[in-house]
Design a protein around this motif. Structure first.
Motif, mmCIF file in Angstrom:
data_model
loop_
_atom_site.group_PDB
_atom_site.id
_atom_site.type_symbol
_atom_site.label_atom_id
_atom_site.label_comp_id
_atom_site.label_asym_id
_atom_site.label_seq_id
_atom_site.Cartn_x
_atom_site.Cartn_y
_atom_site.Cartn_z
ATOM 1 N N PHE A 174 8.408 51.887 48.642
ATOM 2 C CA PHE A 174 7.329 51.004 48.200
ATOM 3 C C PHE A 174 7.781 49.571 48.450
ATOM 4 N N GLN A 175 6.813 48.682 48.568
ATOM 5 C CA GLN A 175 7.132 47.296 48.893
ATOM 6 C C GLN A 175 7.343 46.475 47.627
ATOM 7 N N VAL A 176 8.493 45.858 47.548
ATOM 8 C CA VAL A 176 8.781 44.909 46.476
ATOM 9 C C VAL A 176 8.381 43.530 46.991
ATOM 10 N N LYS A 177 7.450 42.872 46.299
ATOM 11 C CA LYS A 177 6.899 41.600 46.783
ATOM 12 C C LYS A 177 7.892 40.450 46.669
ATOM 13 N N LYS A 178 8.685 40.452 45.602
ATOM 14 C CA LYS A 178 9.613 39.348 45.385
ATOM 15 C C LYS A 178 10.929 39.876 44.833
ATOM 16 N N PHE A 179 12.014 39.577 45.516
ATOM 17 C CA PHE A 179 13.326 40.047 45.088
ATOM 18 C C PHE A 179 14.017 39.009 44.214
ATOM 19 N N GLY A 180 14.982 39.486 43.442
ATOM 20 C CA GLY A 180 15.825 38.584 42.681
ATOM 21 C C GLY A 180 15.392 38.360 41.253
ATOM 22 N N GLU A 181 14.297 38.988 40.836
ATOM 23 C CA GLU A 181 13.797 38.786 39.477
ATOM 24 C C GLU A 181 13.955 40.020 38.597
ATOM 25 N N ASP A 182 14.554 41.063 39.121
ATOM 26 C CA ASP A 182 14.759 42.268 38.316
ATOM 27 C C ASP A 182 16.048 42.955 38.751
ATOM 28 N N ARG A 183 16.276 44.147 38.211
ATOM 29 C CA ARG A 183 17.537 44.847 38.438
ATOM 30 C C ARG A 183 17.640 45.463 39.829
#
Length: 329
Positions: A158-167
């Protein structure tokens, strides 16, 4: 433990998956949410109020010491699975630990040893193993319905729209697509074909060092599996198991399938087997069954199954160069 007695659950770690699990616990007649624990008392209290739970703890040690609890569901990030599961077992609790069971094989082995030492049930939360469609499809495959298995194709993407804000890309927590979702297609290939003789794997990485997508080829004596996990793009998430006399498709989303399709002799038959709730209910019922039968492991997803799967994951990590800080500490 008699069937009429409620199994008293505690939940450790109160993120998104814990909320879904709590909803499913409420669907089980002989389950009770007795206590929940977070490092934040406010978060624990809010969670407890939402699911009609009487006890909210602001530390994991408190919930471990609560003698009213039968089984703890460990829903914390991957890097803490082993430590918390071992502490729970040492405090006379049964344990259902979220997947992956641990970051690496030697941690998982210590968990299994602790389960045996304390005579307490331990299971990795591979809820897909208890999904009615998956169970029936696997039974048909093992009974030779589609002949000798030659090929498996499965992915989870699945596509993660924005990285760096969760685990998901936090390398210190065991982040990356392999351990988060890649374990699902690996689980399926292992469940059907066992331990591969050879593995080829490649990955693309986030700047944190976590893998964003990983592709794997598993070689067996007379079969192959092509598997994939990704945070970069979505896929149809069907799983196809092809044999010498037909094939079975676990319909999308295959890991929580509501049906499977049997294709044989130019005929397609769709078998509808809807889950109760999202499907965590079926692994919960398996936990209850094993506890009431005084088992320390499930015959459907055993300690040995978890150990063999995490050993495969370890090899893939080595192939792609995925290193966690605790590997070298």
């Amino acid at each position: 433990m008699k069937d009429t007695v409620k199994v008293k659950w505690g939940i450790v770690g109160l993120g998104k998956i814990a909320h879904q699990f709590a909803k499913e616990l409420l669907l089980i007649e002989d389950a009770e949410i007795t206590a929940v624990a977070s490092r934040s008392l406010e978060k624990a209290t809010d969670f407890a109020n939402k699911y009609n739970c009487k006890k909210a703890y602001s530390s994991y040690d408190e919930i471990f010491k609560d003698e009213s609890i039968d089984i703890l569901y460990i829903a914390t990030p991957h890097n803490s699975h082993a430590e918390l599961s071992i502490k729970a077992l040492q405090n006379n609790k049964h344990v259902l630990c979220e997947k992956p069971i641990a970051l690496r094989y030697n941690e998982a082995l210590k968990m299994v040893e602790e389960s045996k030492k304390n005579n307490k049930f331990l299971m990795e939360a591979f809820w897909t193993r208890f999904n009615p469609s998956v169970k029936e499809a696997v039974d048909k495959i093992r009974n030779g319905e589609i002949g000798e298995i030659k090929y498996i194709n499965a992915d989870f993407a699945f596509q993660v729209k924005k990285f760096g804000e969760d685990r998901m890309t936090d390398i210190s927590l065991g982040g990356g697509s392999l351990l988060d979702i890649g374990v699902y297609p690996l689980f399926l290939a292992y469940l059907i074909l066992g331990i591969p003789s050879e593995i080829v794997a490649k990955a693309n990485f986030h700047e944190s060092g976590a893998d964003l997508q990983t592709s794997m080829i598993l070689q067996f004596s007379n079969a192959q599996a092509i598997l994939h996990s990704s945070f970069l793009s979505s896929s149809n998430m069907e799983a196809t198991i092809s044999g010498s006399e037909g094939r079975i498709i676990l319909n999308s989303k295959w890991y929580e399938a509501q049906s499977y399709t049997l294709i044989k002799d130019d005929e397609e038959v769709v078998n509808n087997l809807p889950t109760k709730g999202k499907g965590y209910t079926h692994e919960i019922e398996e936990c209850h069954k094993c506890i009431k039968e005084n088992r320390i492991e499930s015959p459907l997803w055993s300690h040995q199954n978890s150990l063999e799967l995490i050993k495969i994951v370890d090899e893939i990590r080595s192939k792609i160069g995925l290193v966690y800080p605790s590997d070298v500490s």
